[in-house]
Design a protein around this motif. Structure first.
Motif, PDB file in Angstrom:
ATOM      1  N   GLN A   1       0.836  -1.212   0.000  1.00  0.00           N
ATOM      2  CA  GLN A   1       0.000   0.000   0.000  1.00  0.00           C
ATOM      3  C   GLN A   1       0.868   1.258   0.000  1.00  0.00           C
ATOM      4  O   GLN A   1       0.561   2.244  -0.672  1.00  0.00           O
ATOM      5  CB  GLN A   1      -0.933   0.023   1.225  1.00  0.00           C
ATOM      6  CG  GLN A   1      -1.990  -1.043   1.197  1.00  0.00           C
ATOM      7  CD  GLN A   1      -1.569  -2.293   1.961  1.00  0.00           C
ATOM      8  OE1 GLN A   1      -0.425  -2.716   1.934  1.00  0.00           O
ATOM      9  NE2 GLN A   1      -2.525  -2.908   2.640  1.00  0.00           N
ATOM     10  N   CYS A   2       1.958   1.220   0.745  1.00  0.00           N
ATOM     11  CA  CYS A   2       2.877   2.359   0.798  1.00  0.00           C
ATOM     12  C   CYS A   2       3.504   2.596  -0.572  1.00  0.00           C
ATOM     13  O   CYS A   2       3.554   3.731  -1.056  1.00  0.00           O
ATOM     14  CB  CYS A   2       3.956   2.091   1.844  1.00  0.00           C
ATOM     15  SG  CYS A   2       5.176   3.404   2.002  1.00  0.00           S
ATOM     16  N   LEU A   3       3.970   1.528  -1.198  1.00  0.00           N
ATOM     17  CA  LEU A   3       4.584   1.649  -2.516  1.00  0.00           C
ATOM     18  C   LEU A   3       3.573   2.143  -3.548  1.00  0.00           C
ATOM     19  O   LEU A   3       3.878   3.021  -4.359  1.00  0.00           O
ATOM     20  CB  LEU A   3       5.184   0.311  -2.958  1.00  0.00           C
ATOM     21  CG  LEU A   3       5.838   0.292  -4.331  1.00  0.00           C
ATOM     22  CD1 LEU A   3       6.945   1.330  -4.435  1.00  0.00           C
ATOM     23  CD2 LEU A   3       6.379  -1.098  -4.630  1.00  0.00           C
ATOM     24  N   GLU A   4       2.382   1.618  -3.497  1.00  0.00           N
ATOM     25  CA  GLU A   4       1.346   2.052  -4.442  1.00  0.00           C
ATOM     26  C   GLU A   4       1.049   3.541  -4.287  1.00  0.00           C
ATOM     27  O   GLU A   4       0.933   4.272  -5.269  1.00  0.00           O
ATOM     28  CB  GLU A   4       0.077   1.236  -4.233  1.00  0.00           C
ATOM     29  CG  GLU A   4      -0.991   1.513  -5.252  1.00  0.00           C
ATOM     30  CD  GLU A   4      -2.141   0.529  -5.185  1.00  0.00           C
ATOM     31  OE1 GLU A   4      -2.894   0.473  -6.160  1.00  0.00           O
ATOM     32  OE2 GLU A   4      -2.282  -0.183  -4.166  1.00  0.00           O
ATOM     33  N   GLY A   5       0.969   4.013  -3.048  1.00  0.00           N
ATOM     34  CA  GLY A   5       0.747   5.437  -2.808  1.00  0.00           C
ATOM     35  C   GLY A   5       1.899   6.286  -3.321  1.00  0.00           C
ATOM     36  O   GLY A   5       1.691   7.342  -3.913  1.00  0.00           O
ATOM     37  N   ALA A   6       3.130   5.821  -3.119  1.00  0.00           N
ATOM     38  CA  ALA A   6       4.308   6.566  -3.576  1.00  0.00           C
ATOM     39  C   ALA A   6       4.349   6.649  -5.092  1.00  0.00           C
ATOM     40  O   ALA A   6       4.706   7.686  -5.653  1.00  0.00           O
ATOM     41  CB  ALA A   6       5.575   5.904  -3.041  1.00  0.00           C
ATOM     42  N   ILE A   7       3.967   5.560  -5.754  1.00  0.00           N
ATOM     43  CA  ILE A   7       3.923   5.566  -7.226  1.00  0.00           C
ATOM     44  C   ILE A   7       2.863   6.552  -7.707  1.00  0.00           C
ATOM     45  O   ILE A   7       3.108   7.355  -8.612  1.00  0.00           O
ATOM     46  CB  ILE A   7       3.629   4.149  -7.761  1.00  0.00           C
ATOM     47  CG1 ILE A   7       4.810   3.220  -7.470  1.00  0.00           C
ATOM     48  CG2 ILE A   7       3.329   4.189  -9.257  1.00  0.00           C
ATOM     49  CD1 ILE A   7       4.507   1.753  -7.701  1.00  0.00           C
ATOM     50  N   THR A   8       1.702   6.515  -7.084  1.00  0.00           N
ATOM     51  CA  THR A   8       0.601   7.397  -7.469  1.00  0.00           C
ATOM     52  C   THR A   8       0.979   8.865  -7.290  1.00  0.00           C
ATOM     53  O   THR A   8       0.694   9.700  -8.141  1.00  0.00           O
ATOM     54  CB  THR A   8      -0.656   7.065  -6.641  1.00  0.00           C
ATOM     55  OG1 THR A   8      -1.019   5.703  -6.885  1.00  0.00           O
ATOM     56  CG2 THR A   8      -1.809   7.979  -6.985  1.00  0.00           C
ATOM     57  N   ARG A   9       1.651   9.171  -6.170  1.00  0.00           N
ATOM     58  CA  ARG A   9       2.037  10.556  -5.872  1.00  0.00           C
ATOM     59  C   ARG A   9       3.317  10.980  -6.579  1.00  0.00           C
ATOM     60  O   ARG A   9       3.707  12.138  -6.507  1.00  0.00           O
ATOM     61  CB  ARG A   9       2.250  10.721  -4.357  1.00  0.00           C
ATOM     62  CG  ARG A   9       1.032  10.602  -3.530  1.00  0.00           C
ATOM     63  CD  ARG A   9       1.324  10.902  -2.060  1.00  0.00           C
ATOM     64  NE  ARG A   9       2.462  10.171  -1.499  1.00  0.00           N
ATOM     65  CZ  ARG A   9       2.422   8.931  -1.050  1.00  0.00           C
ATOM     66  NH1 ARG A   9       1.308   8.240  -1.091  1.00  0.00           N
ATOM     67  NH2 ARG A   9       3.504   8.360  -0.548  1.00  0.00           N
ATOM     68  N   ARG A  10       3.991  10.017  -7.222  1.00  0.00           N
ATOM     69  CA  ARG A  10       5.306  10.264  -7.827  1.00  0.00           C
ATOM     70  C   ARG A  10       6.227  10.919  -6.804  1.00  0.00           C
ATOM     71  O   ARG A  10       6.751  12.022  -7.016  1.00  0.00           O
ATOM     72  CB  ARG A  10       5.196  11.119  -9.079  1.00  0.00           C
ATOM     73  CG  ARG A  10       4.547  10.391 -10.200  1.00  0.00           C
ATOM     74  CD  ARG A  10       4.706  11.137 -11.486  1.00  0.00           C
ATOM     75  NE  ARG A  10       4.359  10.244 -12.583  1.00  0.00           N
ATOM     76  CZ  ARG A  10       4.003  10.659 -13.747  1.00  0.00           C
ATOM     77  NH1 ARG A  10       3.951  11.937 -14.010  1.00  0.00           N
ATOM     78  NH2 ARG A  10       3.715   9.799 -14.682  1.00  0.00           N
ATOM     79  N   GLU A  11       6.412  10.200  -5.701  1.00  0.00           N
ATOM     80  CA  GLU A  11       7.246  10.704  -4.612  1.00  0.00           C
ATOM     81  C   GLU A  11       8.585  11.197  -5.153  1.00  0.00           C
ATOM     82  O   GLU A  11       9.236  10.489  -5.912  1.00  0.00           O
ATOM     83  CB  GLU A  11       7.499   9.604  -3.576  1.00  0.00           C
ATOM     84  CG  GLU A  11       6.428   9.460  -2.546  1.00  0.00           C
ATOM     85  CD  GLU A  11       6.210  10.697  -1.694  1.00  0.00           C
ATOM     86  OE1 GLU A  11       7.137  11.506  -1.506  1.00  0.00           O
ATOM     87  OE2 GLU A  11       5.090  10.840  -1.202  1.00  0.00           O
ATOM     88  N   PRO A  12       8.993  12.375  -4.757  1.00  0.00           N
ATOM     89  CA  PRO A  12      10.237  12.922  -5.289  1.00  0.00           C
ATOM     90  C   PRO A  12      11.495  12.374  -4.614  1.00  0.00           C
ATOM     91  O   PRO A  12      12.575  12.474  -5.181  1.00  0.00           O
ATOM     92  CB  PRO A  12      10.099  14.418  -5.025  1.00  0.00           C
ATOM     93  CG  PRO A  12       9.194  14.508  -3.847  1.00  0.00           C
ATOM     94  CD  PRO A  12       8.249  13.345  -3.970  1.00  0.00           C
TER      95      PRO A  12
END
Length: 112
Positions: free
Chosen positions: A51-62
């Motif tokens: 879930q954390c990785l999916e959120g980071a991908i969606t937000r395009r974590e910098p």
């Protein structure tokens, strides 16, 4: 709006990196290979890693380690080395821990 959705995500309560202080921020947002490996090791045993990785991908974590992956400019770095001239022999502390990406997220990853 997405940031608010992430902050209120119920899965965050179960995150292995969740602490009452900011003590882990240093390792999750560091350029040091040892810190990055420590952060990835925490993620590897986290019950909400996907879930954390999916959120980071969606937000395009910098920046930082999210869901067991190192992000830079919204993309996942598959390797990292120390600054300067590469060592002829890799030191054990420079090993870059590889955390498998959940299969359902592999096609969404953007690698640098």
């Amino acid at each position: 709006m997405e940031a608010l959705l992430f902050e209120n995500a119920p899965w965050r309560l179960d995150a292995a990196c969740r602490t009452d202080d900011a003590s882990l921020g240093e390792i999750f947002f560091s350029d040091e290979l040892q810190h990055i490996s420590q952060a990835k090791a925490i993620c590897a045993r986290c019950p909400v890693m996907a879930q954390c990785l999916e959120g980071a991908i969606t937000r395009r974590e910098p920046w930082g380690v999210w869901g067991g992956q190192l992000f830079r400019n919204g993309k996942v770095l598959t390797s990292k080395r120390r600054r300067g001239r590469p060592a002829k022999v890799l030191r054990p502390e420079d090993e870059f821990l590889q955390v498998p990406v959940p299969e359902h997220l592999r096609d969404r990853l953007r690698s640098a």
